[in-house]
Motif scaffolding. Structure first.
Motif: not given
Length: 593
Positions: A437-448
């Motif tokens: 299942f994919k999330c396309t709404k936030c940049s959280l992983m990039d920031r982590f």
């Protein structure tokens, strides 16, 4: 003296280089289990601890500290007087001597205030006894008379340590010992609403030591009491001097008196009395749980207190017999209860499976316990995050709570309890498919990932990623919350643990309409929200339920890791743990735009 920044500093940036302590010492309890030089665990603990015998993990550590140990007077201390503070003070005296202004190594000793004859208490008594033992040891070491000059030197050194020393924690939050640093560290301003923190890097390990902080020490009365008892210091920082009290201080102590007719106000005296009684009730339940080991009973009693409040009659004339005292959802007792409930429900699940993991009923009940445990973890994270929005010093607590919620949800998404659907004739979720299942709404992983590289983030970027995170988890939570809180009366008063509206009132909100049906043909968890997940005949709906819980867990875990990288540094134990958990989930995908 104080330190001030000349320019705006990015979140997570180190404001000093690595600082070497002027003096340090393990607490006596850890002398036989940890290296006295680097504080790392010994491969084989010494079975016969002796305060005057130090142990090391390697020859370099021994070479670094042994000369200091034998040169200082600490080996002349009697075993009964041996303590980390006395040893740290004696080691400090090897390289520094007190000045006429009662400073030591440029550090304020606070000697005259701590030993004032007008305030005779445990601190002054402790200094008097400790300095006496130090003076005797110094006289033996130097071969000189034990006179007033030696006693004064010992008193100043011990006072300086008590005033300036900080606890050194390992990555489990244990206080292993103390350390004293120079003016670069000690001149940083005190504030009960700090915008900076410190961490320890053990010389033999790449992991930082970090304390797992709780909420209770942030209470205003406790802060003031602790500062006065330790330092004779009355804090006048912005938070402590605020009138009325800050939102966080108010919420952490808010209690309402509710009668049959309406909610009414009551005096501070009555609230304090109710607070003391509620403290006794909650502490008694937790103490009974820890001593007897009945997690199910603990859950029932704590939820009764949270749901029904304090019903017993207080022996005060102005309190009506039908008056009920209710804790605010953000009261520190409520948060303590959420923490205990999340743990106790998890223990319930483990106990059921350890007794009989083959019985369908036990498996299903254990699955339900794990589900409610995850729900309480999410409530705990959401509640403390709400406080964090007003008080940034709670970042350490919030990082741990979001991480804990993430791990609980991920564990639930992969629970063997889902296989019970087979025995009940229900649809089996396709877990492999659900994990994609994919999330396309936030940049959280990039920031982590960026935080893993340098631990820094601009204020505007942090605000944006936090808003994106809250939007995502709120959206996902609405779809599974009815399922998570099914059969839990208290949690049903919370419509959404992420949205703060339920936290703004001490009254319970209207109960969520939850229907639970279990038979051989269907299993439905539904609430009044049209976006909620129903687990029935549809394979796609079953997959979607697991996917939402899994994705919710990933979001919580990654955000907790981001906060930890800011607070503890990118290579800290907690950040590395989060990274390892996420990497272990080989099927998970968290995309940004």
């Amino acid at each position: 003296m104080e330190m001030r920044s000349k320019e705006e500093i990015e979140i997570g940036r180190d404001i000093t280089a690595t600082l070497t302590p002027l003096s340090f010492c393990l607490h006596t309890f850890y002398l036989h289990t940890h290296c006295s030089a680097c504080f790392s665990s010994l491969p084989i603990p010494n079975p016969n601890p002796n305060p005057n015998s130090l142990f090391y993990c390697s020859p370099p550590c021994s070479a670094a500290l042994s000369p200091l140990h034998h040169s200082s007077a600490e080996r002349h201390l009697p075993p009964s007087a041996h303590s980390s503070h006395l040893c740290t003070a004696l080691r400090l005296l090897l390289s520094h001597r007190p000045t006429s202004s009662s400073r030591l190594a440029g550090l304020l000793s606070n000697r005259h205030i701590l030993t004032s004859l007008s305030v005779h208490d445990d601190v002054s008594e402790r200094i008097s006894v400790g300095a006496g033992a130090m003076a005797e040891a110094i006289a033996k070491q130097r071969g000189i008379p034990n006179d007033d000059a030696v006693l004064e030197e010992a008193t100043i050194a011990l006072s300086a340590v008590l005033t300036n020393a900080v606890e050194v924690h390992d990555n489990e939050g244990r206080a292993l010992g103390i350390a004293v640093f120079d003016q670069i560290f000690s001149w940083i301003n005190h504030s009960c609403s700090p915008n900076a923190c410190y961490r320890f890097v053990l010389s033999s390990s790449s992991h930082s030591g970090e304390a797992k902080l709780g909420i209770a020490p942030h209470l205003q009365a406790m802060r003031q009491s602790e500062l006065w008892s330790k330092y004779r210091f009355v804090c006048c920082c912005k938070r402590c001097s605020a009138l009325p009290s800050s939102y966080v201080d108010h919420a952490l102590q808010e209690i309402s008196a509710i009668t049959c007719e309406s909610s009414g106000s009551c005096s501070k005296f009555l609230k304090d009395m109710a607070d003391r009684r509620l403290t006794e009730c909650i502490d008694d339940v937790i103490l009974e749980y820890l001593s007897v080991g009945d997690p199910e009973s603990c859950c029932e009693k704590l939820e009764e207190i949270l749901t029904q409040g304090l019903k017993e009659h207080l022996e005060v004339i102005e309190v009506k017999p039908d008056c009920i005292f209710m804790l605010h959802p953000l009261h520190h007792h409520s948060i303590k209860a959420y923490t205990t409930l999340a743990s106790a429900y998890k223990v319930c699940a483990c106990d059921l499976l350890s007794v009989d993991s083959e019985t369908d009923i036990n498996q299903l009940k254990a699955f339900d316990m794990s589900r409610i445990s995850a729900a309480y973890s999410l409530v705990l994270a959401g509640a403390t995050h709400h406080l964090f929005n007003s008080e940034s010093s709670l970042i350490a607590s919030v990082a741990n709570f979001w991480t804990g919620a993430g791990e609980s949800l991920l564990s639930l998404s992969k629970s063997s309890g889902w296989s019970m659907c087979v025995n009940l004739g229900l649809v089996i979720p396709n877990l492999a498919s659900a994990m994609k299942f994919k999330c396309t709404k936030c940049s959280l992983m990039d920031r982590f990932r960026a935080g893993m590289l340098n631990g820094q983030i601009k204020s505007a970027d942090f605000e944006n990623v936090s808003n994106e995170f809250l939007h995502c988890v709120s959206d996902i939570t609405q779809k599974v919350w009815g399922f998570l809180i099914s059969d839990c009366q208290f949690l049903q008063s919370c419509k959404d643990p992420i949205i703060s509206s339920w936290l703004m009132s001490t009254k319970s909100s209207s109960t969520v309409d939850v229907e639970v049906c279990v038979n051989k043909t269907n299993m439905c968890y539904t609430n009044e929200s049209e976006n909620s997940v129903s687990m029935c005949h549809e394979q796609t709906l079953a997959d979607h339920a697991v996917a939402c819980i899994f994705q919710l867990g990933v979001h919580c875990l990654a955000y907790g890791g981001l906060l930890a990288s800011i607070c503890y540094g990118p290579h800290s134990h907690l950040v590395c743990h989060v990274q390892n958990v996420l990497e272990h989930e080989k099927n998970f995908v968290l995309y940004s735009h």
